[in-house]
Design a protein around this motif. Structure first.
Motif, PDB file in Angstrom:
ATOM      1  N   PHE A  14     -15.127 -18.327 -14.353  1.00  0.00           N
ATOM      2  CA  PHE A  14     -14.589 -19.283 -13.390  1.00  0.00           C
ATOM      3  C   PHE A  14     -14.997 -18.873 -11.986  1.00  0.00           C
ATOM      4  O   PHE A  14     -15.203 -17.698 -11.707  1.00  0.00           O
ATOM      5  N   ARG A  15     -15.072 -19.849 -11.095  1.00  0.00           N
ATOM      6  CA  ARG A  15     -15.268 -19.587  -9.680  1.00  0.00           C
ATOM      7  C   ARG A  15     -14.050 -20.111  -8.934  1.00  0.00           C
ATOM      8  O   ARG A  15     -13.655 -21.265  -9.108  1.00  0.00           O
ATOM      9  N   VAL A  16     -13.464 -19.264  -8.115  1.00  0.00           N
ATOM     10  CA  VAL A  16     -12.322 -19.671  -7.299  1.00  0.00           C
ATOM     11  C   VAL A  16     -12.827 -20.591  -6.199  1.00  0.00           C
ATOM     12  O   VAL A  16     -13.743 -20.242  -5.461  1.00  0.00           O
ATOM     13  N   THR A  17     -12.243 -21.775  -6.106  1.00  0.00           N
ATOM     14  CA  THR A  17     -12.636 -22.716  -5.060  1.00  0.00           C
ATOM     15  C   THR A  17     -11.598 -22.797  -3.950  1.00  0.00           C
ATOM     16  O   THR A  17     -11.884 -23.280  -2.870  1.00  0.00           O
ATOM     17  N   ARG A  18     -10.369 -22.324  -4.260  1.00  0.00           N
ATOM     18  CA  ARG A  18      -9.314 -22.335  -3.256  1.00  0.00           C
ATOM     19  C   ARG A  18      -8.232 -21.341  -3.663  1.00  0.00           C
ATOM     20  O   ARG A  18      -7.866 -21.256  -4.830  1.00  0.00           O
ATOM     21  N   ALA A  19      -7.732 -20.607  -2.706  1.00  0.00           N
ATOM     22  CA  ALA A  19      -6.565 -19.747  -2.913  1.00  0.00           C
ATOM     23  C   ALA A  19      -5.700 -19.912  -1.675  1.00  0.00           C
ATOM     24  O   ALA A  19      -6.119 -19.592  -0.571  1.00  0.00           O
ATOM     25  N   LYS A  20      -4.513 -20.438  -1.873  1.00  0.00           N
ATOM     26  CA  LYS A  20      -3.645 -20.782  -0.745  1.00  0.00           C
ATOM     27  C   LYS A  20      -2.269 -20.157  -0.960  1.00  0.00           C
ATOM     28  O   LYS A  20      -1.709 -20.239  -2.051  1.00  0.00           O
ATOM     29  N   GLU A  59      -9.000 -19.127 -23.645  1.00  0.00           N
ATOM     30  CA  GLU A  59      -8.595 -20.402 -24.250  1.00  0.00           C
ATOM     31  C   GLU A  59      -8.676 -21.540 -23.228  1.00  0.00           C
ATOM     32  O   GLU A  59      -9.135 -22.632 -23.555  1.00  0.00           O
ATOM     33  N   ILE A  60      -8.261 -21.288 -21.998  1.00  0.00           N
ATOM     34  CA  ILE A  60      -8.411 -22.295 -20.936  1.00  0.00           C
ATOM     35  C   ILE A  60      -9.894 -22.655 -20.806  1.00  0.00           C
ATOM     36  O   ILE A  60     -10.268 -23.827 -20.742  1.00  0.00           O
ATOM     37  N   TYR A  61     -10.735 -21.638 -20.785  1.00  0.00           N
ATOM     38  CA  TYR A  61     -12.181 -21.841 -20.668  1.00  0.00           C
ATOM     39  C   TYR A  61     -12.698 -22.690 -21.824  1.00  0.00           C
ATOM     40  O   TYR A  61     -13.492 -23.605 -21.638  1.00  0.00           O
ATOM     41  N   ARG A  62     -12.241 -22.394 -23.021  1.00  0.00           N
ATOM     42  CA  ARG A  62     -12.707 -23.107 -24.227  1.00  0.00           C
ATOM     43  C   ARG A  62     -12.345 -24.591 -24.168  1.00  0.00           C
ATOM     44  O   ARG A  62     -13.157 -25.444 -24.511  1.00  0.00           O
ATOM     45  N   ILE A  63     -11.152 -24.940 -23.709  1.00  0.00           N
ATOM     46  CA  ILE A  63     -10.713 -26.343 -23.760  1.00  0.00           C
ATOM     47  C   ILE A  63     -11.173 -27.163 -22.560  1.00  0.00           C
ATOM     48  O   ILE A  63     -11.125 -28.390 -22.603  1.00  0.00           O
ATOM     49  N   LEU A  64     -11.643 -26.502 -21.498  1.00  0.00           N
ATOM     50  CA  LEU A  64     -12.137 -27.222 -20.314  1.00  0.00           C
ATOM     51  C   LEU A  64     -13.574 -27.689 -20.507  1.00  0.00           C
ATOM     52  O   LEU A  64     -14.392 -27.001 -21.119  1.00  0.00           O
ATOM     53  N   LYS A  65     -13.879 -28.848 -19.930  1.00  0.00           N
ATOM     54  CA  LYS A  65     -15.271 -29.295 -19.834  1.00  0.00           C
ATOM     55  C   LYS A  65     -15.994 -28.392 -18.844  1.00  0.00           C
ATOM     56  O   LYS A  65     -15.360 -27.778 -17.989  1.00  0.00           O
ATOM     57  N   ASP A  66     -17.317 -28.342 -18.927  1.00  0.00           N
ATOM     58  CA  ASP A  66     -18.083 -27.611 -17.914  1.00  0.00           C
ATOM     59  C   ASP A  66     -17.753 -28.189 -16.543  1.00  0.00           C
ATOM     60  O   ASP A  66     -17.699 -29.414 -16.374  1.00  0.00           O
ATOM     61  N   TYR A  67     -17.527 -27.335 -15.598  1.00  0.00           N
ATOM     62  CA  TYR A  67     -17.143 -27.655 -14.226  1.00  0.00           C
ATOM     63  C   TYR A  67     -15.765 -28.323 -14.144  1.00  0.00           C
ATOM     64  O   TYR A  67     -15.417 -28.881 -13.116  1.00  0.00           O
ATOM     65  N   GLY A  68     -14.987 -28.233 -15.212  1.00  0.00           N
ATOM     66  CA  GLY A  68     -13.597 -28.679 -15.172  1.00  0.00           C
ATOM     67  C   GLY A  68     -12.799 -27.712 -14.305  1.00  0.00           C
ATOM     68  O   GLY A  68     -13.235 -26.590 -14.020  1.00  0.00           O
ATOM     69  N   ALA A  69     -11.621 -28.130 -13.892  1.00  0.00           N
ATOM     70  CA  ALA A  69     -10.824 -27.323 -12.967  1.00  0.00           C
ATOM     71  C   ALA A  69      -9.529 -26.853 -13.614  1.00  0.00           C
ATOM     72  O   ALA A  69      -8.948 -27.550 -14.450  1.00  0.00           O
ATOM     73  N   VAL A  70      -9.111 -25.675 -13.210  1.00  0.00           N
ATOM     74  CA  VAL A  70      -7.787 -25.171 -13.562  1.00  0.00           C
ATOM     75  C   VAL A  70      -7.053 -24.900 -12.256  1.00  0.00           C
ATOM     76  O   VAL A  70      -7.610 -24.312 -11.335  1.00  0.00           O
ATOM     77  N   LEU A  78       1.504 -18.505  -4.773  1.00  0.00           N
ATOM     78  CA  LEU A  78       0.075 -18.563  -4.572  1.00  0.00           C
ATOM     79  C   LEU A  78      -0.464 -19.704  -5.409  1.00  0.00           C
ATOM     80  O   LEU A  78      -0.133 -19.809  -6.594  1.00  0.00           O
ATOM     81  N   GLU A  79      -1.245 -20.576  -4.808  1.00  0.00           N
ATOM     82  CA  GLU A  79      -1.951 -21.637  -5.519  1.00  0.00           C
ATOM     83  C   GLU A  79      -3.415 -21.254  -5.599  1.00  0.00           C
ATOM     84  O   GLU A  79      -4.020 -20.913  -4.588  1.00  0.00           O
ATOM     85  N   VAL A  80      -3.964 -21.331  -6.789  1.00  0.00           N
ATOM     86  CA  VAL A  80      -5.364 -20.988  -6.999  1.00  0.00           C
ATOM     87  C   VAL A  80      -6.035 -22.140  -7.744  1.00  0.00           C
ATOM     88  O   VAL A  80      -5.493 -22.635  -8.729  1.00  0.00           O
ATOM     89  N   ALA A  81      -7.190 -22.558  -7.265  1.00  0.00           N
ATOM     90  CA  ALA A  81      -7.996 -23.556  -7.963  1.00  0.00           C
ATOM     91  C   ALA A  81      -9.311 -22.887  -8.374  1.00  0.00           C
ATOM     92  O   ALA A  81      -9.930 -22.178  -7.571  1.00  0.00           O
ATOM     93  N   MET A  82      -9.685 -23.087  -9.625  1.00  0.00           N
ATOM     94  CA  MET A  82     -10.935 -22.499 -10.127  1.00  0.00           C
ATOM     95  C   MET A  82     -11.681 -23.566 -10.915  1.00  0.00           C
ATOM     96  O   MET A  82     -11.076 -24.460 -11.495  1.00  0.00           O
ATOM     97  N   ILE A  83     -13.004 -23.471 -10.930  1.00  0.00           N
ATOM     98  CA  ILE A  83     -13.812 -24.342 -11.771  1.00  0.00           C
ATOM     99  C   ILE A  83     -14.460 -23.523 -12.869  1.00  0.00           C
ATOM    100  O   ILE A  83     -14.770 -22.330 -12.679  1.00  0.00           O
ATOM    101  N   VAL A 134      -1.439 -25.168 -14.604  1.00  0.00           N
ATOM    102  CA  VAL A 134      -0.621 -24.081 -15.146  1.00  0.00           C
ATOM    103  C   VAL A 134       0.312 -23.635 -14.018  1.00  0.00           C
ATOM    104  O   VAL A 134      -0.101 -22.941 -13.097  1.00  0.00           O
ATOM    105  N   ASN A 135       1.574 -24.074 -14.106  1.00  0.00           N
ATOM    106  CA  ASN A 135       2.529 -23.862 -13.022  1.00  0.00           C
ATOM    107  C   ASN A 135       3.548 -22.796 -13.423  1.00  0.00           C
ATOM    108  O   ASN A 135       4.385 -23.037 -14.294  1.00  0.00           O
ATOM    109  N   HIS A 136       3.452 -21.630 -12.809  1.00  0.00           N
ATOM    110  CA  HIS A 136       4.386 -20.518 -13.036  1.00  0.00           C
ATOM    111  C   HIS A 136       4.509 -20.142 -14.509  1.00  0.00           C
ATOM    112  O   HIS A 136       5.599 -20.017 -15.054  1.00  0.00           O
ATOM    113  N   LEU A 137       3.349 -19.930 -15.126  1.00  0.00           N
ATOM    114  CA  LEU A 137       3.283 -19.480 -16.517  1.00  0.00           C
ATOM    115  C   LEU A 137       2.476 -18.190 -16.641  1.00  0.00           C
ATOM    116  O   LEU A 137       2.810 -17.319 -17.445  1.00  0.00           O
TER     117      LEU A 137
END
Length: 191
Positions: free
Chosen positions: A150-156, A95-106, A183-188, A70-73
């Protein structure tokens, strides 16, 4: 080969073996081969176009995607959205949560809260800080209480935009205040 909306409509038959497991939501001109590229604008030739701020996302399968970009949305999510009485920010991430597999990343990119464009752009509905996304973690003391976990795994923090770099290259000096751009954020997804 680009997917067509006719082919995507076969999703209603609940078959997903051909569907990519990577989603580029709000792709704009960043078309990625091997991904499902979605945008509201048909002019950018996405694989599928729909309004990401109208809920639910009926055309996207539960637990299908392993990665969502999800880039600048996110900074454009309205507070009141179509199809839900909830706060748009939470409905979007549910909705992001619903469509992701368990432990999938956003993976998210949003404007840095210190950058002037964060406030100048009239289509921005919210200011986002790196800690904003930690509230989706159920272990956080101020968890939002949403179904999206979600758990944040990276915030840069990414620094210096093209304008600032260009001015420095041409004139040899830096533009004060334009240092932190996005800001870039990665979450699982937590099950």
């Amino acid at each position: 080969m680009s997917f067509t909306e006719d082919r995507l409509s076969s999703m209603h038959q609940r078959t997903s073996s051909w569907l990519p497991t990577k989603l580029n939501l709000g792709c704009g001109n960043d078309y990625r081969q091997g991904w499902l590229n979605i945008d509201i604008s048909p002019e950018v030739n996405p694989d599928m176009h729909f309004d990401a701020f109208s809920f639910p996302w009926k055309d996207l399968l539960d637990g299908h995607f392993e990665l969502v970009l999800v880039n600048h949305l996110v900074e454009h999510i309205p507070h009141a959205v179509k199809g839900s009485s909830g706060e748009g920010f939470f409905v979007f991430f549910e909705e992001i949560y619903r469509i992701l597999k368990d432990y999938g990343a956003v993976l998210l990119k949003v404007p840095h809260w210190k950058h002037p464009n964060t406030f100048i752009d009239p289509t921005h509905t919210r200011v986002l800080h790196r800690k904003t996304f930690e509230f989706f973690d159920p272990s956080h003391p101020s968890h939002y209480g949403t179904q999206a976990k979600f758990r944040v795994t990276r915030a840069k923090e990414n620094r210096e935009d093209r304008l600032s770099r260009g001015i420095k290259q041409v004139f040899g000096w830096r533009v004060p205040g334009i240092r932190k751009v996005e800001l870039e954020v990665a979450m699982i997804k937590l099950p």
